[in-house]
Design an enzyme around this catalytic site. Structure first.
Site, short mmCIF file in Angstrom:
data_model
loop_
_atom_site.label_atom_id
_atom_site.label_comp_id
_atom_site.label_asym_id
_atom_site.label_seq_id
_atom_site.Cartn_x
_atom_site.Cartn_y
_atom_site.Cartn_z
CG HIS A 34 -0.30 -0.30 2.50
ND1 HIS A 34 0.67 0.52 3.03
CD2 HIS A 34 -0.43 -1.33 3.40
CE1 HIS A 34 1.08 0.05 4.19
NE2 HIS A 34 0.44 -1.09 4.43
CG HIS A 37 4.31 -1.78 2.15
ND1 HIS A 37 2.98 -2.13 2.13
CD2 HIS A 37 4.86 -2.50 3.16
CE1 HIS A 37 2.74 -3.02 3.07
NE2 HIS A 37 3.86 -3.26 3.72
CD GLN A 61 7.52 -11.03 10.94
OE1 GLN A 61 8.68 -10.98 10.56
NE2 GLN A 61 6.71 -9.99 10.84
CB SER A 186 -1.16 -6.16 4.48
OG SER A 186 0.02 -5.47 4.16
P1 AMP Z 1 4.91 -5.23 6.62
O1 AMP Z 1 4.87 -5.57 5.16
O2 AMP Z 1 3.57 -5.03 7.23
O3 AMP Z 1 5.82 -6.12 7.41
O4 AMP Z 1 5.58 -3.79 6.71
C1 AMP Z 1 6.81 -3.53 6.08
C2 AMP Z 1 7.26 -2.16 6.48
O5 AMP Z 1 6.26 -1.21 6.09
C3 AMP Z 1 7.44 -2.00 7.99
O6 AMP Z 1 8.58 -1.22 8.24
C4 AMP Z 1 6.19 -1.29 8.41
O7 AMP Z 1 6.35 -0.50 9.56
C5 AMP Z 1 5.93 -0.42 7.20
N1 AMP Z 1 4.52 -0.02 7.15
C6 AMP Z 1 3.43 -0.82 7.19
N2 AMP Z 1 2.31 -0.09 7.19
C7 AMP Z 1 2.69 1.21 7.15
C8 AMP Z 1 2.00 2.46 7.15
N3 AMP Z 1 0.67 2.52 7.17
N4 AMP Z 1 2.74 3.59 7.11
C9 AMP Z 1 4.10 3.54 7.09
N5 AMP Z 1 4.80 2.40 7.10
C10 AMP Z 1 4.12 1.25 7.14
#
Ligand code: AMP
Length: 282
Positions: A34, A37, A61, A186
């Site tokens: 989104h 990312h 995790q 997500s």
């Molecule tokens: P994930 O794919 O959920 O493991 O997230 C990957 C990276 O994207 C991590 O560093 C999250 O903190 C960051 N992230 C996820 N959602 C957001 C958001 N809404 N705003 C900013 N960073 C995000």
């Protein structure tokens, strides 16, 4: 953009870059991209000459009964997005190339990992730290970028990198939100319409705490109670996991908001567990 799937390929590519004098930025993700990312990727692309985005739904995790099996996937769309955001490599390993069947080594920051999300997800941050360290070692990146949405995660990774003298800079980006304030995640696609309608109240409650601070309220317990009152009224479908006011670096509880204080929460809406946070400024 190249798609690499084995640790060895990633190591070799990043080593070639290093030998050529090119700096490397890393953005670890679990996919289903989104705008949050994308903001990480675009920012990371400006910090180094080469950008590695990893897309790996890290089984280590997820706890028993968590959503590993249904974690949303859309590799084709993610590939196009990573490329559009300037990635030079998308690293998409399978679990079996990341973890040997007899994998036995873990990295943990236990004091920080047992707080906040760690209370309901006891092995979560151990899994995060272990995979992030693997990615740091494989990429030898100069800088890695994380989102403030997972505040505890970035705080723990900073501590891990500092404690183990890792030659990497950790940078963070603000939380990307929907127009109504819900933090992009997500997992938002799993919300039923009435849950989605109430989900925006999570952020509103946290903002209410900042309004009270602006009016002079500093007592962390009273601020928490005020947020919970908001949620009881406006977020009746929500089930609280935790709401805390803590020091943004150490994650230790704060009694009085006299310096920037992290107010962080996790709330279940149905089966979906949503996290959010705000940095309260006195
Ligand atoms: P994930 O794919 O959920 O493991 O997230 C990957 C990276 O994207 C991590 O560093 C999250 O903190 C960051 N992230 C996820 N959602 C957001 C958001 N809404 N705003 C900013 N960073 C995000």
């Amino acid at each position: 953009m190249e798609i690499l799937t084995t640790p060895q390929e990633l190591r070799e590519q990043c080593l070639d870059w290093r030998v050529a004098g090119l700096t490397v930025a890393l953005v670890p993700t679990m996919g289903c991209y989104h705008l949050g990312h994308q903001s990480l990727m675009r920012h990371a692309g400006e910090l180094a000459r080469r950008l590695v985005v990893s897309l790996f739904v890290n089984p280590a995790q997820f706890g028993p009964g968590e959503d590993l099996d249904i974690y949303p996937k859309n590799v084709e769309r993610d590939t196009a997005i990573a490329e559009a955001c300037g990635a030079d490599v998308l690293f998409t390993p399978s679990p079996d190339v990341m973890y040997a069947p007899d994998h036995a080594t873990w990295v943990d920051v236990p004091e920080m990992a047992k707080k906040l999300c760690g209370q309901s997800r006891p092995a979560h941050f151990r899994g995060v730290c272990t995979v992030v360290l693997k990615l740091f070692l494989l990429s030898q990146a100069d800088v890695a970028v994380f989102g403030n949405k997972d505040w505890q995660q970035q705080a723990i990774i900073r501590r891990m990198a500092r404690d183990l003298n890792m030659p990497i800079r950790i940078e963070t980006r603000p939380i990307a939100r929907e127009a109504d304030g819900l933090a992009l995640s997500s997992r938002n696609i799993f919300l039923a319409p009435e849950e989605r309608a109430q989900a925006l109240e999570i952020q509103r409650g946290l903002q209410h705490a900042q309004e009270l601070v602006n009016h002079g309220e500093k007592d962390a317990v009273l601020l928490q109670k005020a947020v919970l009152r908001c949620w009881t009224e406006r977020l009746p479908l929500g089930r609280l996991d935790y709401l805390v006011a803590v020091h943004p670096e150490t994650l230790e509880p704060v009694i009085c908001v006299e310096a920037p204080t992290l107010m962080a929460c996790a709330v279940y809406l149905g089966k979906v567990r949503l996290i959010d946070n705000i940095l309260l400024y006195p």
